[in-house]
Design an enzyme around this catalytic site. Structure first.
Site, PDB file in Angstrom:
ATOM      1  N   LYS A  68      -4.290  15.342 -12.520  1.00 57.57           N
ATOM      2  CA  LYS A  68      -4.395  13.996 -11.921  1.00 57.57           C
ATOM      3  C   LYS A  68      -3.961  13.924 -10.460  1.00 57.57           C
ATOM      4  O   LYS A  68      -3.568  12.871  -9.959  1.00 57.57           O
ATOM      5  CB  LYS A  68      -3.607  12.946 -12.743  1.00 57.57           C
ATOM      6  N   GLY A  70      -6.071  15.197  -8.015  1.00 52.17           N
ATOM      7  CA  GLY A  70      -7.253  15.307  -7.155  1.00 52.17           C
ATOM      8  C   GLY A  70      -8.082  16.558  -7.426  1.00 52.17           C
ATOM      9  O   GLY A  70      -8.927  16.939  -6.599  1.00 52.17           O
ATOM     10  N   HIS A 135      -4.571  24.573 -14.278  1.00 54.01           N
ATOM     11  CA  HIS A 135      -3.400  23.694 -14.218  1.00 54.01           C
ATOM     12  C   HIS A 135      -2.122  24.499 -14.470  1.00 54.01           C
ATOM     13  O   HIS A 135      -1.034  23.911 -14.561  1.00 54.01           O
ATOM     14  CB  HIS A 135      -3.510  22.581 -15.268  1.00 54.01           C
ATOM     15  N   ARG A 157      -0.225  15.559  -5.087  1.00 56.56           N
ATOM     16  CA  ARG A 157      -0.381  14.119  -4.832  1.00 56.56           C
ATOM     17  C   ARG A 157       0.976  13.481  -5.051  1.00 56.56           C
ATOM     18  O   ARG A 157       1.809  14.037  -5.785  1.00 56.56           O
ATOM     19  CB  ARG A 157      -1.390  13.578  -5.857  1.00 56.56           C
ATOM     20  N   ARG A 290     -11.584   7.007 -11.355  1.00 57.37           N
ATOM     21  CA  ARG A 290     -11.083   5.649 -11.570  1.00 57.37           C
ATOM     22  C   ARG A 290     -11.105   4.947 -10.223  1.00 57.37           C
ATOM     23  O   ARG A 290     -12.125   4.450  -9.798  1.00 57.37           O
ATOM     24  CB  ARG A 290      -9.673   5.705 -12.202  1.00 57.37           C
ATOM     25  N   LYS A 291      -9.957   4.964  -9.496  1.00 60.03           N
ATOM     26  CA  LYS A 291      -9.929   4.278  -8.199  1.00 60.03           C
ATOM     27  C   LYS A 291      -9.898   5.279  -7.036  1.00 60.03           C
ATOM     28  O   LYS A 291     -10.449   5.025  -5.982  1.00 60.03           O
ATOM     29  CB  LYS A 291      -8.680   3.408  -8.108  1.00 60.03           C
TER      30      LYS A 291
HETATM   31  P1  PAP Z   1      -7.854  16.338 -13.728  1.00 57.44           P
HETATM   32  O1  PAP Z   1      -6.629  17.080 -13.307  1.00 57.44           O
HETATM   33  O2  PAP Z   1      -7.792  15.881 -15.154  1.00 57.44           O
HETATM   34  O3  PAP Z   1      -9.108  17.064 -13.385  1.00 57.44           O
HETATM   35  P2  PAP Z   1      -7.899  14.865 -11.327  1.00 57.44           P
HETATM   36  O4  PAP Z   1      -9.277  15.000 -10.851  1.00 57.44           O
HETATM   37  O5  PAP Z   1      -6.890  15.778 -10.726  1.00 57.44           O
HETATM   38  O6  PAP Z   1      -7.859  14.974 -12.897  1.00 57.44           O
HETATM   39  O7  PAP Z   1      -7.377  13.398 -11.077  1.00 57.44           O
HETATM   40  C1  PAP Z   1      -8.119  12.246 -11.296  1.00 57.44           C
HETATM   41  C2  PAP Z   1      -7.778  11.306 -10.151  1.00 57.44           C
HETATM   42  O8  PAP Z   1      -8.538  11.667  -8.995  1.00 57.44           O
HETATM   43  C3  PAP Z   1      -8.136   9.874 -10.462  1.00 57.44           C
HETATM   44  O9  PAP Z   1      -7.198   9.084  -9.736  1.00 57.44           O
HETATM   45  P3  PAP Z   1      -6.841   7.555 -10.090  1.00 57.44           P
HETATM   46  O10 PAP Z   1      -6.605   7.488 -11.558  1.00 57.44           O
HETATM   47  O11 PAP Z   1      -5.605   7.255  -9.300  1.00 57.44           O
HETATM   48  O12 PAP Z   1      -7.996   6.759  -9.642  1.00 57.44           O
HETATM   49  C4  PAP Z   1      -9.526   9.771  -9.867  1.00 57.44           C
HETATM   50  O13 PAP Z   1      -9.962   8.467  -9.627  1.00 57.44           O
HETATM   51  C5  PAP Z   1      -9.335  10.567  -8.592  1.00 57.44           C
HETATM   52  N1  PAP Z   1     -10.619  11.048  -8.030  1.00 57.44           N
HETATM   53  C6  PAP Z   1     -11.626  11.661  -8.692  1.00 57.44           C
HETATM   54  N2  PAP Z   1     -12.627  11.944  -7.856  1.00 57.44           N
HETATM   55  C7  PAP Z   1     -12.256  11.498  -6.629  1.00 57.44           C
HETATM   56  C8  PAP Z   1     -12.890  11.487  -5.344  1.00 57.44           C
HETATM   57  N3  PAP Z   1     -14.087  11.982  -5.167  1.00 57.44           N
HETATM   58  N4  PAP Z   1     -12.195  10.961  -4.323  1.00 57.44           N
HETATM   59  C9  PAP Z   1     -10.960  10.439  -4.497  1.00 57.44           C
HETATM   60  N5  PAP Z   1     -10.312  10.420  -5.682  1.00 57.44           N
HETATM   61  C10 PAP Z   1     -10.950  10.943  -6.746  1.00 57.44           C
END
Ligand code: PAP
Length: 323
Positions: A68, A70, A135, A157, A290-291
């Protein structure tokens, strides 16, 4: 990078013995996490299988992270950097596939079945390096990743957005009926104690941070917030680190801007595979998007909660790392 670590068990019997000897917690009352090699590992058998068998190559690139922070975004950017001259932008595979499909996770996709890893995916003949996500904390990486000349890009992050993103992600799962959104205080408490998938958070981050200072040619440390602030500068840095820098012509032609747009959360959210597909049978791809904002945690965490974790970070953080 120091390859020494307690040898991983090699037989089913040894593995069972190990499992029963390790501290165990159920994340969200459902998913067993074992405290293995100083980390709350949520995918123990697969970790051990890849520790025993995975062979890294000098040309490999690893995208490492605690969940989570990025990961999905960085995967899309690295894929786009390597493939910028292989496809017209409108034909980029990122418009048809989820980034986790294009850049699989070592332990949870390639070694998802620990007895029978999907090594075929690794054998694909590609005209760019093998790129994999992980991870695992730095101390649990397979030895060949530590000793070969492969490169690692670590994304981190701020802990509060990371926690909130993970919290909301797990609330999506159907099996989690016993955990309700009003239990956030309790789960934040667990996060502070390090009991979080692949936690403690601060140890995961610090492990890679320290290594990036010692071996800057091998480990690049990237922050989600810097990618948001200065995507162009960060993209140039990424291109240089992986040995595929942007030329000034490419920059003038808008190649970097094109990649930023292609990998923006808005664009990726529109992709059919990200709206309705699944890379993991138990996760909908749309949950990965998500956001994607900085500071959304203010809507979920109280000042007292934040102070508690800040204290932990202050005690542990060193070498100038600010999150
Ligand atoms: P993972 O470790 O399970 O693969 P990961 O991709 O690291 O998850 O994290 C997801 C977060 O990245 C989400 O954040 P949020 O819940 O605070 O919104 C997701 O929205 C965000 N995310 C995914 N893709 C992008 C993107 N292209 N630009 C910015 N943030 C992104």
């Amino acid at each position: 990078m120091n390859p020494t670590i307690t040898p991983a068990p090699t037989t089913e019997e040894e593995l069972q013995q190990l499992r029963s000897s390790l501290p165990k917690e159920l994340w969200f009352n459902s998913y067993p996490m074992y405290f293995y090699q100083n980390c709350w590992n949520i995918i123990l058998d697969s970790t051990i299988s890849c520790q025993n068998h995975f062979q890294a190559q000098d040309s490999d690139i690893f995208i490492a992270s605690i969940p989570k922070t990025g990961t999905t975004w960085l995967k899309s950017l690295i894929f786009a950097i390597f493939n910028r001259n292989n496809y017209r932008i409108s034909e980029n595979p990122l418009l048809k596939h989820n980034p986790h499909e294009l850049i699989p996770q070592l332990e949870s996709i390639i070694y998802a079945n620990p007895q029978n890893p999907d090594l075929k995916t690794l054998e694909k003949k590609l005209d760019y390096p093998r790129i994999l996500g992980t991870h695992l904390p730095i101390q649990s990486l397979p030895t060949s990743i530590k000793t070969s000349n492969c490169k690692i890009i670590y994304i981190c992050r701020n802990p509060f957005d990371t926690f909130v993103s993970s919290w909301l992600f797990y609330l999506n799962y159907d099996e989690n009926e016993s955990v309700k959104s009003n239990m956030i205080d309790e789960y934040f408490g667990k996060f502070c104690e390090g009991k979080f998938p692949f936690g403690p958070f601060e140890d995961h981050v610090l492990g890679y941070w320290k290594q990036s200072l010692e071996e800057s040619g091998k480990v690049l440390f990237v922050k989600f917030e810097d990618l948001k602030d200065d995507p162009k500068g960060q993209l140039k840095k990424l291109g240089e680190f992986v040995g595929y820098p942007f030329t000034s012509e490419e920059e003038q032609d808008g190649k970097i801007d094109e990649i930023m747009k292609l990998c923006s959360i808005e664009k990726l959210k529109e992709v059919e595979a990200n709206k309705n597909g699944r890379v993991y049978s138990f996760i909908e791809n749309k949950w990965f998007f998500r956001k994607g904002e900085v500071g959304d945690w203010v809507n979920y965490l109280s000042p007292t909660m934040v102070e508690r974790f800040e204290k932990i970070m202050d005690e542990k953080c060193c070498n100038g790392l600010k999150l």
